[in-house]
Design a protein around this motif. Structure first.
Motif, mmCIF file in Angstrom:
data_model
loop_
_atom_site.group_PDB
_atom_site.id
_atom_site.type_symbol
_atom_site.label_atom_id
_atom_site.label_comp_id
_atom_site.label_asym_id
_atom_site.label_seq_id
_atom_site.Cartn_x
_atom_site.Cartn_y
_atom_site.Cartn_z
ATOM 1 N N MET A 84 18.088 29.458 40.284
ATOM 2 C CA MET A 84 18.374 29.785 38.880
ATOM 3 C C MET A 84 19.528 30.785 38.910
ATOM 4 O O MET A 84 20.148 30.975 39.963
ATOM 5 C CB MET A 84 17.117 30.244 38.147
ATOM 6 N N VAL A 85 19.835 31.441 37.786
ATOM 7 C CA VAL A 85 21.124 32.134 37.751
ATOM 8 C C VAL A 85 21.099 33.665 37.759
ATOM 9 O O VAL A 85 22.110 34.294 38.058
ATOM 10 C CB VAL A 85 21.974 31.655 36.559
ATOM 11 N N PHE A 86 19.965 34.259 37.416
ATOM 12 C CA PHE A 86 19.922 35.730 37.370
ATOM 13 C C PHE A 86 18.457 36.145 37.195
ATOM 14 O O PHE A 86 17.707 35.440 36.539
ATOM 15 C CB PHE A 86 20.763 36.243 36.187
ATOM 16 N N PRO A 87 18.069 37.296 37.757
ATOM 17 C CA PRO A 87 16.659 37.687 37.638
ATOM 18 C C PRO A 87 16.150 37.773 36.190
ATOM 19 O O PRO A 87 15.034 37.352 35.921
ATOM 20 C CB PRO A 87 16.609 39.059 38.320
ATOM 21 N N SER A 143 33.218 38.886 43.082
ATOM 22 C CA SER A 143 32.486 37.853 43.803
ATOM 23 C C SER A 143 31.312 37.347 42.981
ATOM 24 O O SER A 143 30.477 38.131 42.532
ATOM 25 C CB SER A 143 31.970 38.419 45.123
ATOM 26 N N PRO A 144 31.209 36.028 42.790
ATOM 27 C CA PRO A 144 30.069 35.496 42.046
ATOM 28 C C PRO A 144 28.747 35.724 42.784
ATOM 29 O O PRO A 144 27.677 35.643 42.195
ATOM 30 C CB PRO A 144 30.367 33.997 41.913
ATOM 31 N N ILE A 187 15.684 31.191 44.265
ATOM 32 C CA ILE A 187 16.810 32.071 44.577
ATOM 33 C C ILE A 187 17.863 32.017 43.472
ATOM 34 O O ILE A 187 17.783 31.168 42.586
ATOM 35 C CB ILE A 187 17.473 31.709 45.930
ATOM 36 N N VAL A 188 18.821 32.920 43.544
ATOM 37 C CA VAL A 188 19.909 32.942 42.558
ATOM 38 C C VAL A 188 21.179 32.347 43.171
ATOM 39 O O VAL A 188 21.583 32.730 44.272
ATOM 40 C CB VAL A 188 20.187 34.376 42.066
ATOM 41 N N ILE A 189 21.756 31.409 42.455
ATOM 42 C CA ILE A 189 23.035 30.805 42.860
ATOM 43 C C ILE A 189 23.945 30.855 41.634
ATOM 44 O O ILE A 189 23.495 30.548 40.533
ATOM 45 C CB ILE A 189 22.841 29.318 43.247
ATOM 46 N N PRO A 190 25.219 31.232 41.794
ATOM 47 C CA PRO A 190 26.119 31.202 40.639
ATOM 48 C C PRO A 190 26.241 29.768 40.099
ATOM 49 O O PRO A 190 26.359 28.824 40.887
ATOM 50 C CB PRO A 190 27.456 31.686 41.222
ATOM 51 N N SER A 224 30.372 37.312 37.444
ATOM 52 C CA SER A 224 28.915 37.379 37.593
ATOM 53 C C SER A 224 28.296 38.102 36.403
ATOM 54 O O SER A 224 28.957 38.879 35.720
ATOM 55 C CB SER A 224 28.546 38.122 38.883
ATOM 56 N N TRP A 225 27.015 37.837 36.178
ATOM 57 C CA TRP A 225 26.288 38.550 35.118
ATOM 58 C C TRP A 225 26.207 40.032 35.453
ATOM 59 O O TRP A 225 26.259 40.891 34.578
ATOM 60 C CB TRP A 225 24.885 37.967 34.923
ATOM 61 N N ALA A 226 26.067 40.333 36.745
ATOM 62 C CA ALA A 226 25.997 41.730 37.160
ATOM 63 C C ALA A 226 27.278 42.460 36.757
ATOM 64 O O ALA A 226 27.249 43.594 36.284
ATOM 65 C CB ALA A 226 25.792 41.813 38.669
ATOM 66 N N TYR A 254 25.641 48.513 46.485
ATOM 67 C CA TYR A 254 24.188 48.364 46.418
ATOM 68 C C TYR A 254 23.632 49.284 47.481
ATOM 69 O O TYR A 254 24.102 49.261 48.626
ATOM 70 C CB TYR A 254 23.783 46.911 46.691
ATOM 71 N N ALA A 302 15.927 42.578 43.401
ATOM 72 C CA ALA A 302 14.823 42.512 42.445
ATOM 73 C C ALA A 302 13.536 42.050 43.122
ATOM 74 O O ALA A 302 12.452 42.512 42.782
ATOM 75 C CB ALA A 302 15.175 41.571 41.294
ATOM 76 N N GLU A 316 21.765 40.750 43.265
ATOM 77 C CA GLU A 316 20.901 41.346 42.237
ATOM 78 C C GLU A 316 19.478 40.830 42.401
ATOM 79 O O GLU A 316 18.511 41.566 42.289
ATOM 80 C CB GLU A 316 21.389 40.950 40.837
ATOM 81 N N HIS A 317 19.387 39.529 42.660
ATOM 82 C CA HIS A 317 18.067 38.916 42.785
ATOM 83 C C HIS A 317 17.358 39.410 44.039
ATOM 84 O O HIS A 317 16.169 39.713 44.017
ATOM 85 C CB HIS A 317 18.211 37.397 42.810
ATOM 86 N N ARG A 368 27.512 38.348 43.586
ATOM 87 C CA ARG A 368 26.827 39.565 43.132
ATOM 88 C C ARG A 368 25.478 39.233 42.515
ATOM 89 O O ARG A 368 24.517 39.972 42.684
ATOM 90 C CB ARG A 368 27.689 40.281 42.083
ATOM 91 N N ASP A 369 25.397 38.144 41.747
ATOM 92 C CA ASP A 369 24.136 37.822 41.081
ATOM 93 C C ASP A 369 23.042 37.470 42.084
ATOM 94 O O ASP A 369 21.869 37.722 41.856
ATOM 95 C CB ASP A 369 24.330 36.690 40.068
ATOM 96 N N THR A 370 23.459 36.919 43.216
ATOM 97 C CA THR A 370 22.490 36.618 44.259
ATOM 98 C C THR A 370 21.949 37.921 44.850
ATOM 99 O O THR A 370 20.751 38.064 45.102
ATOM 100 C CB THR A 370 23.154 35.745 45.350
ATOM 101 N N ALA A 397 26.731 32.090 48.650
ATOM 102 C CA ALA A 397 25.524 32.682 48.088
ATOM 103 C C ALA A 397 24.272 32.270 48.871
ATOM 104 O O ALA A 397 23.332 33.034 49.016
ATOM 105 C CB ALA A 397 25.399 32.281 46.628
#
Lengths: 191, 464
Positions: B182-185, A56-57, B211-214, B85-87, A99, A67, A63-64, A59-61, A35
């Motif tokens: 942090m974890v999600f927007p 894949s975890p 930034i976002v890290i799992p 993931s949250w997504a 994406y 954003a 998303e950010h 994905r949240d990165t 990430a």
């Protein structure tokens, strides 16, 4: 030419996807995600489309990233048009999320996702075949062991031992391998 | 699948049993929880369900409802699906691949408004817990903060005043901004770490890199010095403390006492199609939350959720926070009995005022770019009506209002506006700010640090 970034934990699969995308005429790059590295890769390549394994975890990165920067590709999941929604739904089932930059027309995306989708599915089928083969092999080992135990304990020949197992399986309405497992487990307690 | 009065689970059980029984009443007598739908009019529209979770301690209510048989008691056969993931959670709920899921409290709002995602009407009628997060920094940054402002670092809760000084030092030395994760927007964690930093005058978009890290990768990245700190749920703060690689500075309980954390989210289309199943799920989770909030059950909760198939972390680490102990460092330990709240203080109720608070933060940090009507969005997404309808057969006390102010009660208090009085917890913000859900725009005007992309006059007009 659309620039496609493939993010995948499996390098083998990433290679396959990249190859078919290249053949279909796209400019492709792949990363194995940590990430932490993703922001750098996305900034360096500025892809039009990012394909990532849904499991894949990272994905949240992504998303950010989409954003905080409008220029980064954004998640695309539900399209208004029915055909595309169907493509994306099957993509999600097969394990690929997309994406896409706002400048990319949906018609052009469909083709990219279809290529990736086909590759994901093929990869999944191969894996399933491998899993299935491994399962059959381990079942056969269990049945052989149960047969051996019966032959030793009851002095049966191989054929008779097999038929004894099969008869019990039919009577109980269970799978042969389940009965064999029962024999093996029972024997480990008794012997 | 529509099967009134013969939930699939029970029918399958019947076929397996092979007995020559043909009426639903007779089948029910064969089953341990035969009374579940004998109550009558309530036909479950669907009984085989798949619910998504992220492996964090606060997914506990779903896991416990399954493992302790609460779902089963209400006629539901639930498969718990661990998601990466949250997504993924959001997308699978949007597309109907999951019936419902463990979600960050802001997620149903973001999905409904199309913030950072393709728009999909999503609702919640059940709040999964209060509190549960913390902010942790590397030992190195902690030392720098101590050196920069020892006085500020002595105070509890710990503010970001010393961090601000460290940032100023770095700026003077021409260094790159430090990276926090942090974890999600649209996560509570994002709003919490921003709130905490901004209250000391730090601009989280300019003075640091966020930034976002799992969550499971946080500790490793702190250790590898890729980041200097993070805001995350448990067990990932206590893990870093236990490993001796970081110090926990503040919990989100201290940032905002009894703040809402996760919710149970479903897409609206699903909720409209499965009203009885939805209510049965809520009843099962209310009962699970009640069971979990009994202190004597917490160790069993720890045992269940620490398993490999769920959180997959050492029981000793999960146990800390779950049983009310918080370690800022290996030697500084405090009792925080309210660090994980699942039932008490009306924790399961979806307060529309909480929705309004999240919306104010989405506006504050530029995630919502077009004017919205706060109240309207809150009541569309946070469905207290469904909660009340579900809870009425349980005979529990339920709030009769949708909104409550925050930052006004420093001690426990009684909520009288309820079917029976409910004891509530403190609700202070660590910086002393007050939140009146009826005046979200005034609240927004009170934040000097923000990244608003919205004209407050236009916003006021939409809320007139």
């Amino acid at each position: 030419m659309l620039k496609v970034l493939v993010v995948d934990e499996s390098s083998e699969r990433a290679d396959e996807i990249c190859l078919s995308l290249v053949r279909a005429g796209y400019l492709v790059s792949a990363v194995l995600p940590n990430a932490m590295d993703l922001p750098r890769h996305v900034a360096a390549m500025s892809p039009d489309v990012i394909l990532i394994d849904t499991e894949s975890p990272s994905r949240d990165t992504l998303e950010h990233l989409s954003a905080i920067n409008r220029a980064n590709p954004r998640p695309v999941l539900l399209f208004s048009r029915e055909r595309d929604a169907q493509i994306i739904r099957s993509a999600l089932r097969a394990g690929v999320a997309a994406y896409v930059a706002e400048t990319v027309a949906p018609e052009r995306l469909g083709a990219v996702v279809e290529v990736a989708l086909a590759q994901f599915e093929e990869h999944q089928n191969l894996r399933q075949e491998r899993d299935e083969a491994a399962r059959r092999l381990s079942e056969r080992v269990t049945i052989e062991r149960a047969k051996g135990l019966l032959m030793k304990a009851r002095g049966l020949d191989e054929d008779a031992a097999y038929h004894a197992l099969r008869r019990l399986a039919m009577e109980r309405g269970r799978k042969l391998v389940e009965i064999a497992q029962g024999v093996v487990d029972g024997a480990s307690l008794l012997m | 699948m529509t099967e009134l009065n013969t939930p699939e689970l029970n029918r399958r059980g019947f076929l397996k049993a092979g007995a020559a029984v043909s009426s639903a009443v007779a089948i029910s007598s064969l089953l341990p929880f035969g009374g579940a739908w004998a109550g009558g009019s309530e036909g479950l529209e669907k009984t085989a369900l798949k619910l998504g979770i992220i492996p964090l301690t606060d997914c506990a209510v779903i896991v416990v409802a399954k493992e302790k048989g609460f779902f089963k008691k209400h006629g539901l056969d639930v498969e718990v699906s661990k998601e990466a993931s949250w997504a993924n959670i959001r997308d699978k709920v949007s597309l109907g691949e999951l019936d419902g899921a463990h979600m960050l409290a802001g997620m149903p709002l973001a999905a409904t408004l199309g913030v950072g995602a393709t728009q999909k009407d999503t609702i919640t009628a059940f709040s999964m817990d209060l509190n549960g997060n913390g902010i942790t920094v590397s030992n190195e940054l902690y030392e720098r903060m101590m050196a920069a402002d020892p006085e500020a670092m002595k105070k509890r809760p710990t503010s970001a005043v010393a961090l601000k000084k460290v940032i100023e030092e770095d700026k003077k030395a021409g260094k790159e901004p430090m990276t926090f994760a942090m974890v999600f927007p649209v996560s509570t964690h994002n709003y919490e770490i921003r709130y905490w930093m901004a209250s000391a005058g730090i601009d989280p978009d300019k003075d640091v890199r966020l930034i976002v890290i799992p969550p499971p990768q946080m500790v490793a990245n702190l250790q590898a010095r890729n980041i200097v700190g993070y805001c995350v749920g448990e067990p990932w703060n206590q893990r870093a403390v236990e490993m001796g690689i970081g110090r926990s500075l503040i919990t989100n309980y201290e940032i905002w006492n009894n703040n809402p954390e996760k919710v149970f989210g479903v897409n609206k289309e699903w909720a409209d199609k499965h009203p009885n199943t939805h209510k049965a799920l809520i009843r099962a989770m209310i009962e699970a939350a009640q069971w979990m909030d009994k202190l004597e059950n917490r160790r069993e909760v720890v045992k269940i959720i620490s398993q490999k198939s769920y959180v997959n972390a050492p029981e000793s680490v999960v146990e800390n926070s779950m049983t009310g102990t918080w370690r800022y460092t290996k030697t500084e330990e405090v009792q925080l009995p309210d660090f994980n709240v699942f039932y008490r203080y009306a924790a399961t109720f979806p307060w529309q005022s909480h929705a309004v608070w999240f919306l104010t933060q989405m506006v504050r940090w530029g995630q919502i770019e077009a004017p919205i009507n706060f109240k309207k969005v809150a009541e569309t997404v946070y469905r207290s009506d469904i909660y009340r309808d579900a809870a009425k057969d349980l005979g529990i006390a339920v709030p009769s209002i949708e909104m409550k102010p925050e930052g006004v009660n420093a001690a426990r208090w009684m909520l009288e506006k309820a079917s029976a009085p409910i004891q509530m917890g403190p609700d202070m913000f660590f910086d002393g700010m007050k939140f009146d859900p009826a005046k979200p725009i005034d609240y927004l005007k009170g934040f000097p640090v923000h990244a608003m992309k919205l004209d407050l006059a236009a916003l006021a007009k939409a809320n007139a």
